[in-house]
Design a protein around this motif. Structure first.
Motif, PDB file in Angstrom:
ATOM      1  N   ASN A   1       3.197 -11.879  -0.509  1.00  0.00           N
ATOM      2  CA  ASN A   1       2.087 -11.177   0.131  1.00  0.00           C
ATOM      3  C   ASN A   1       2.038  -9.748  -0.396  1.00  0.00           C
ATOM      4  OD1 ASN A   1       1.199 -13.089   2.491  1.00  0.00           O
ATOM      5  ND2 ASN A   1       3.429 -13.060   2.524  1.00  0.00           N
TER       6      ASN A   1
ATOM      7  N   TYR B   1      -1.793 -21.046 -16.266  1.00  0.00           N
ATOM      8  CA  TYR B   1      -3.134 -20.764 -15.746  1.00  0.00           C
ATOM      9  C   TYR B   1      -3.027 -19.827 -14.543  1.00  0.00           C
ATOM     10  CZ  TYR B   1      -4.024 -25.247 -18.125  1.00  0.00           C
ATOM     11  OH  TYR B   1      -4.090 -26.273 -19.039  1.00  0.00           O
TER      12      TYR B   1
ATOM     13  N   TYR C   1      -5.482 -18.841 -11.193  1.00  0.00           N
ATOM     14  CA  TYR C   1      -6.666 -19.160 -10.402  1.00  0.00           C
ATOM     15  C   TYR C   1      -6.729 -18.214  -9.210  1.00  0.00           C
ATOM     16  CZ  TYR C   1      -6.685 -23.760 -12.744  1.00  0.00           C
ATOM     17  OH  TYR C   1      -6.713 -24.782 -13.667  1.00  0.00           O
TER      18      TYR C   1
ATOM     19  N   GLN D   1      -8.239 -18.126  -5.155  1.00  0.00           N
ATOM     20  CA  GLN D   1      -8.764 -18.943  -4.057  1.00  0.00           C
ATOM     21  C   GLN D   1      -9.151 -18.009  -2.915  1.00  0.00           C
ATOM     22  OE1 GLN D   1      -6.026 -21.815  -2.307  1.00  0.00           O
ATOM     23  NE2 GLN D   1      -7.713 -23.229  -1.925  1.00  0.00           N
TER      24      GLN D   1
ATOM     25  N   GLY E   1     -11.983 -20.346   2.284  1.00  0.00           N
ATOM     26  CA  GLY E   1     -12.986 -21.399   2.350  1.00  0.00           C
ATOM     27  C   GLY E   1     -13.563 -21.809   1.012  1.00  0.00           C
ATOM     28  N   GLN E   2     -12.995 -21.299  -0.061  1.00  0.00           N
ATOM     29  CA  GLN E   2     -13.503 -21.624  -1.395  1.00  0.00           C
ATOM     30  C   GLN E   2     -12.477 -22.443  -2.159  1.00  0.00           C
ATOM     31  OE1 GLN E   2     -16.677 -20.595  -2.382  1.00  0.00           O
ATOM     32  NE2 GLN E   2     -16.788 -19.953  -0.243  1.00  0.00           N
ATOM     33  N   GLY E   3     -12.951 -23.150  -3.129  1.00  0.00           N
ATOM     34  CA  GLY E   3     -12.041 -23.857  -4.025  1.00  0.00           C
ATOM     35  C   GLY E   3     -11.396 -22.873  -4.975  1.00  0.00           C
ATOM     36  N   LEU E   4     -10.609 -23.391  -5.875  1.00  0.00           N
ATOM     37  CA  LEU E   4      -9.927 -22.545  -6.837  1.00  0.00           C
ATOM     38  C   LEU E   4     -10.880 -22.146  -7.954  1.00  0.00           C
ATOM     39  CD1 LEU E   4      -7.593 -24.102  -5.355  1.00  0.00           C
ATOM     40  CD2 LEU E   4      -6.264 -23.694  -7.418  1.00  0.00           C
TER      41      LEU E   4
ATOM     42  N   PHE F   1     -11.075 -20.543 -11.669  1.00  0.00           N
ATOM     43  CA  PHE F   1     -10.288 -20.275 -12.866  1.00  0.00           C
ATOM     44  C   PHE F   1     -10.435 -18.823 -13.298  1.00  0.00           C
ATOM     45  CE2 PHE F   1      -8.494 -20.806 -17.005  1.00  0.00           C
ATOM     46  CZ  PHE F   1      -9.317 -20.096 -17.881  1.00  0.00           C
TER      47      PHE F   1
ATOM     48  N   LEU G   1      -3.238 -17.890  -7.455  1.00  0.00           N
ATOM     49  CA  LEU G   1      -2.355 -19.010  -7.750  1.00  0.00           C
ATOM     50  C   LEU G   1      -2.100 -19.104  -9.240  1.00  0.00           C
ATOM     51  CD1 LEU G   1      -4.167 -21.426  -5.350  1.00  0.00           C
ATOM     52  CD2 LEU G   1      -1.722 -21.012  -5.208  1.00  0.00           C
TER      53      LEU G   1
ATOM     54  N   PHE H   1       1.532 -26.076  -9.478  1.00  0.00           N
ATOM     55  CA  PHE H   1       1.145 -24.792  -8.906  1.00  0.00           C
ATOM     56  C   PHE H   1       2.297 -24.108  -8.201  1.00  0.00           C
ATOM     57  CE2 PHE H   1      -3.457 -24.313  -9.270  1.00  0.00           C
ATOM     58  CZ  PHE H   1      -3.827 -25.571  -9.716  1.00  0.00           C
ATOM     59  N   GLY H   2       2.278 -22.788  -8.246  1.00  0.00           N
ATOM     60  CA  GLY H   2       3.159 -21.988  -7.423  1.00  0.00           C
ATOM     61  C   GLY H   2       2.588 -21.830  -6.030  1.00  0.00           C
ATOM     62  N   PRO H   3       3.308 -21.152  -5.141  1.00  0.00           N
ATOM     63  CA  PRO H   3       2.861 -20.998  -3.751  1.00  0.00           C
ATOM     64  C   PRO H   3       1.767 -19.953  -3.576  1.00  0.00           C
ATOM     65  CG  PRO H   3       4.942 -19.885  -4.071  1.00  0.00           C
ATOM     66  CD  PRO H   3       4.648 -20.607  -5.358  1.00  0.00           C
TER      67      PRO H   3
ATOM     68  N   ARG I   1      -0.702 -13.794  -1.717  1.00  0.00           N
ATOM     69  CA  ARG I   1      -1.810 -13.423  -0.830  1.00  0.00           C
ATOM     70  C   ARG I   1      -2.062 -11.929  -0.949  1.00  0.00           C
ATOM     71  NH1 ARG I   1      -0.141 -17.904   0.602  1.00  0.00           N
ATOM     72  NH2 ARG I   1      -1.498 -19.379   1.634  1.00  0.00           N
TER      73      ARG I   1
END
Lengths: 112, 113
Positions: free
Chosen positions: B10, B33, B35, B37, B40-43, B45, B91, B104-106, B109
């Motif tokens: 965080n 890669y 990304y 997020q 409420g949205q997708g990932l 790029f 991400l 993917f990693g965690p 935020r």
């Protein structure tokens, strides 16, 4: 219009029910289709991967691709509370070395 | 085995400050890669590294965003002069050269106040 459309939900089902998820897309060049599962505050993990049209089954999960309709689906049989998560569809962008185009994700809640 | 790790988990920063986000990919994975997020949205790029090739920066939203990958391993995403709209989960994913699966990693935020 987004290239990949996915209903964000939430989708609430009772334990044991079949969960039905879907995405539509506009780019007919997409060939590789994936479903990712994302638990709260975690990174996505790959569930299913399908190339071109057809069905693929893995345990309780079935992925379907209908390229003629530009429509993909994921079915989860005998749903469990542990299936509660956000499910994201993704498609590999052609000629892009694996770059993925994601849907917005559908939140699924399986209630005991 | 070790998966993709990201740090910090965080980050809270003030508008106008610079931030650096770190990604440690799975050892031996040649592709990496980034990304973003949003709620409420997708990932979305951002950028892609493959071996020694020039990175694909086509997803970076503005010139305030940059990334580098040192020695074909660790990557750093830098956001300069952060804005409130930069608040999101960032991400990172890595992939072996001969596979389709991205791991993917965690995520980190980021909250810009």
């Amino acid at each position: 219009q987004k290239e990949v459309e996915q209903d964000p939900g939430p989708l609430s089902v009772p334990e044991g029910a079949i969960v039905s998820l879907n995405c539509t897309y506009s780019n007919s060049a997409f060939q590789y289709f994936m479903w990712y599962r994302q638990y709260s505050r975690k990174g996505p993990e790959l569930l299913m991967y399908t190339y071109s049209s057809g069905n693929k089954e893995d345990g309780r999960f079935t992925a379907q691709v209908d390229k003629s309709s530009k429509y993909i689906s994921l079915f989860i049989r005998d749903s469990q509370p542990s299936d509660s998560a956000t499910y994201l569809c993704a498609m590999r962008v052609p000629d892009s070395w694996g770059k993925l185009q994601f849907g917005a994700g559908t939140q699924v809640v399986v209630t005991p | 085995g070790a998966g993709v790790s990201q740090s910090p988990s965080n980050k809270v920063t003030e508008k106008g400050k610079d931030v650096e986000l770190r990604c440690d990919p799975i050892s031996g994975h040649t592709a990496l890669y980034w990304y973003r997020q949003s709620l409420g949205q997708g990932l979305e790029f951002l950028i892609y590294f493959q071996g020694n090739s020039a990175p694909d920066k086509s997803g970076l939203p503005s010139d305030r965003f940059s990334a580098e990958r040192t020695g074909g391993s660790v990557s750093t995403l830098t956001i300069q002069r952060t804005q409130q709209e930069d608040s999101a989960v960032y991400l990172c994913a890595s992939r072996a050269g001969n596979q389709e699966t991205q791991y993917f990693g965690p995520g980190t935020r980021l909250l810009v106040l």
